[in-house]
Design a protein around this motif. Sequence first.
Motif, PDB file in Angstrom:
ATOM      1  N   GLN A 570       0.818  -1.146   0.004  1.00  0.00           N
ATOM      2  CA  GLN A 570       0.040   0.114   0.030  1.00  0.00           C
ATOM      3  C   GLN A 570       0.869   1.437  -0.063  1.00  0.00           C
ATOM      4  N   MET A 571       1.797   1.366   0.790  1.00  0.00           N
ATOM      5  CA  MET A 571       2.716   2.345   0.648  1.00  0.00           C
ATOM      6  C   MET A 571       3.513   2.558  -0.559  1.00  0.00           C
ATOM      7  N   VAL A 572       3.855   1.416  -1.160  1.00  0.00           N
ATOM      8  CA  VAL A 572       4.355   1.781  -2.599  1.00  0.00           C
ATOM      9  C   VAL A 572       3.656   2.102  -3.602  1.00  0.00           C
ATOM     10  N   GLY A 573       2.535   1.534  -3.513  1.00  0.00           N
ATOM     11  CA  GLY A 573       1.344   1.813  -4.663  1.00  0.00           C
ATOM     12  C   GLY A 573       0.785   3.258  -4.319  1.00  0.00           C
ATOM     13  N   GLY A 574       0.660   3.806  -2.978  1.00  0.00           N
ATOM     14  CA  GLY A 574       0.246   5.416  -3.045  1.00  0.00           C
ATOM     15  C   GLY A 574       1.307   6.235  -3.360  1.00  0.00           C
ATOM     16  N   PHE A 575       2.432   5.838  -3.162  1.00  0.00           N
ATOM     17  CA  PHE A 575       3.551   6.677  -3.430  1.00  0.00           C
ATOM     18  C   PHE A 575       3.635   6.823  -4.746  1.00  0.00           C
ATOM     19  N   GLN A 577       1.543   6.467  -7.274  1.00  0.00           N
ATOM     20  CA  GLN A 577       0.285   7.134  -7.879  1.00  0.00           C
ATOM     21  C   GLN A 577       0.450   8.647  -7.496  1.00  0.00           C
ATOM     22  N   GLN A 578       0.886   9.090  -6.523  1.00  0.00           N
ATOM     23  CA  GLN A 578       1.269  10.591  -6.221  1.00  0.00           C
ATOM     24  C   GLN A 578       2.574  10.909  -7.137  1.00  0.00           C
ATOM     25  N   ALA A 579       3.534  10.047  -7.130  1.00  0.00           N
ATOM     26  CA  ALA A 579       4.878  10.506  -7.828  1.00  0.00           C
ATOM     27  C   ALA A 579       4.611  10.510  -9.407  1.00  0.00           C
ATOM     28  N   GLY A 580       3.892   9.728  -9.778  1.00  0.00           N
ATOM     29  CA  GLY A 580       3.841   9.957 -11.364  1.00  0.00           C
ATOM     30  C   GLY A 580       3.219  11.080 -11.708  1.00  0.00           C
ATOM     31  N   ALA A 581       2.200  11.763 -11.131  1.00  0.00           N
ATOM     32  CA  ALA A 581       1.732  12.944 -11.700  1.00  0.00           C
ATOM     33  C   ALA A 581       2.660  14.037 -11.378  1.00  0.00           C
ATOM     34  N   ILE A 582       3.410  14.236 -10.366  1.00  0.00           N
ATOM     35  CA  ILE A 582       4.567  15.212 -10.056  1.00  0.00           C
ATOM     36  C   ILE A 582       5.509  14.864 -11.118  1.00  0.00           C
ATOM     37  N   ALA A 583       6.047  13.765 -11.587  1.00  0.00           N
ATOM     38  CA  ALA A 583       7.012  13.468 -12.371  1.00  0.00           C
ATOM     39  C   ALA A 583       6.619  13.784 -13.783  1.00  0.00           C
ATOM     40  N   GLN A 584       5.189  13.996 -14.203  1.00  0.00           N
ATOM     41  CA  GLN A 584       5.236  14.433 -15.543  1.00  0.00           C
ATOM     42  C   GLN A 584       5.339  15.921 -15.411  1.00  0.00           C
ATOM     43  N   MET A 593      12.207  11.935  -5.573  1.00  0.00           N
ATOM     44  CA  MET A 593      11.298  10.943  -5.448  1.00  0.00           C
ATOM     45  C   MET A 593      11.690   9.574  -5.291  1.00  0.00           C
ATOM     46  N   VAL A 594      12.723   9.104  -6.286  1.00  0.00           N
ATOM     47  CA  VAL A 594      13.482   7.718  -6.129  1.00  0.00           C
ATOM     48  C   VAL A 594      14.025   7.672  -4.781  1.00  0.00           C
ATOM     49  N   GLU A 595      15.024   8.594  -4.198  1.00  0.00           N
ATOM     50  CA  GLU A 595      15.401   8.559  -2.937  1.00  0.00           C
ATOM     51  C   GLU A 595      14.582   8.357  -1.866  1.00  0.00           C
ATOM     52  N   THR A 596      13.334   9.074  -2.060  1.00  0.00           N
ATOM     53  CA  THR A 596      12.222   9.142  -0.978  1.00  0.00           C
ATOM     54  C   THR A 596      11.592   7.694  -0.923  1.00  0.00           C
ATOM     55  N   LEU A 597      11.363   7.069  -2.137  1.00  0.00           N
ATOM     56  CA  LEU A 597      10.909   5.869  -1.970  1.00  0.00           C
ATOM     57  C   LEU A 597      11.746   4.705  -1.325  1.00  0.00           C
ATOM     58  N   LEU A 598      13.134   4.779  -1.710  1.00  0.00           N
ATOM     59  CA  LEU A 598      13.964   3.931  -1.157  1.00  0.00           C
ATOM     60  C   LEU A 598      14.208   3.978   0.393  1.00  0.00           C
TER      61      LEU A 598
END
Length: 694
Positions: A570-575, A577-584, A593-598
């Motif tokens: 759930q953490m990875v999926g929610g992150f 989803q939010q990170a995809g919109a910001i990356a675009q 965002m990659v370092e935040t996910l790691l």
Amino acid sequence: MDDEATTLPGGEKYDLAKVGAHWQQELERGQRYFKSWIDRCTKIEKIYLQQADQANAAKRRFPMLWANISVLQPAVYARVPQPVVERRFKDSQPVARMASELVERNLAFTADDADLDSLMRAVRDDFLLCARGTVWLRYEADFEPLDIGVEPSNAPTLDMQGDDGGPTPEQITDERVCIDYVHWSDFLHSPARRWKDVTWVARRVPMTDEEFDKRFPEGRASLAANGAGSNHGTNQTERAQNEGKTYVWEIWCKSENYTVWIAEGSPVALEVSEPPLKLARFFPCPRPAFGTLSTSSLIPVPDYVYYQGQCDEIDMLTKRINKLTDQLRLKVFYPSGDGSVSPAIEKAMRPDNDTVMVPIPEWAAFTDKGGSNAIVTLPIDEVQKVIVVCIEVRKQLVEDVYQITGISDIVRGDTQASETATAQRIKSQWGSIRIRDRQAELARFARDIVNLAGEIICDQFQPETLMLVSGIQLPTAAQKQQVEMQMQQQQMMQQQAAMRAQQMGQPAPPPQPPQLPPEMQKMMEQPTIDEVVQLLRNDSVRGFRIDIETDSTIEPDEDAEKQRRMEFVQMVGGFMQQAGAIAQQTPMLVPVMVETLLFAARGFRAGRQLENTLEQVGAQLSQSATAPKPPPEPTPEQMINLKTAQVKAGAEEKKAQLSVAQAQIEHQTTVEQARSAMAAQALQQFQQQPPAYQ
């Protein structure tokens, strides 16, 4: 040098007789120090096993101690500890991550191979019964002669002892960490108030004659001369167990930095040597699992001592109830002497042995004092009332014992399926509050065992053993260097091909990266086993990068692991989803965002297996986000306009080429005409001149 002396590699010389006399005094001092505790534990163990002496064998006892231990056993320890090796700092370190994985898998195999679960259960029983339990760790290795590559038939005459007289070269074929359970009566240490002040530890090892002769080839003569090493025991069971065995003490002395082997009762030491293991805390055993301790000494107090008085009263009431129960029989009094009536009465009133028939010769006198005319029965109502009162008093004493030991909290924490989740959680927390320290002590003890085993693995295991046990194959530095040389050769060949093409006036082929098989490509991405072993051998680096812990040793919730995995997903999926919109919208934030996910994934126990994959994917995303974007794909209309423009440009180019060709033709015609005119003019002038002879 004297025959009864030994010299350590460091140059220290020790007289075996003097060392033996010294340590016999130290062992006797340690035994006197723990004598009262050992005597108390011996009595408690007999009560637990219902092994009372002959005088009390026929007396009935209430098994209060056994019942309490049975309740506490699964509450303080229920499953085998699972080793978890993690980097102390959760940063991106491929070598440290691979080292952690190797050590964790080796520790998991060691726990299974040494049957750590049964060892922990034995320590748990000693911990609950005698307030102390411990184990002892050893390193073992199997050797075989090293093959030097010389055939026996063609081999010259060689001294197998080597040129320097040393032993035959050998290689390790197998190595392992052994964990031995030590009975509470076979473990001693120097008297001290705190464990950090202990200067020596010792364990008593029973050896058969074969084991003793193999370990100490020259020690049999010392035993025969001094008559030491035998221990017949105090009862029949101990004598049967000790028959044919020699008891030897293994002593590790921190202050002198050596180990001593000495037979029990022998004034001469069998062996004095340097410690076979270089451990951070010197001792090959963890701090024992202690029960109740004071700040005055390391002599523990068994829990049974605190409710022994109540147990004695319970036993006394149990015996009294048992005797009163025997009185609950029908006792009949009848007149004797009448040959025809008495046998008939006895036959009618005695259907079994529970009825007591008492003939009364002086029946008239008996009946005059209150008896009936024919049969009198003894009243048992008063006996029944006394039994009921004794049972109530015993029940209250049992409740007092539960309050003292905390069993009542465990029972109070027991839940039912019909209760709500909140009620069950509150009861579970309340039920474990009294035994939380005991759970933590056994968990600490299990963690110390794993720490010692991990330290031995890191210091002693060969690289081949680490990879073989873990199932992870890493390249060596030589293999990686060989692959790099192949890549350099491919690059040199491409450069030579480009130079030859340039010399021949041909266009040079575009440079291509060296092509490697997928297996080699994966191998080049991993650290070498040499780097991993170097990290493991370095104590200072290992202490900061690798941490060895254990999972909780109490009974877990069945859905705990599933819950952890679901939380991670759930953490990875929610992150994502939010990170995809910001990356675009903002591609430059992708590395952040990659370092935040790691950072978030490293905090989950379930995310360790995906950490390497997340790092690779994150690196690719960061690289693609920072790379210059290609021009957008043209629309169909743009494609048509582009093709039309290309056609027009081609037509214009052809028209221009025709114009240039026509202009060249006209220029050539003009030049030819000018040449013809000049030639005609020159001919005319020649004709108009008179001849030279005129």
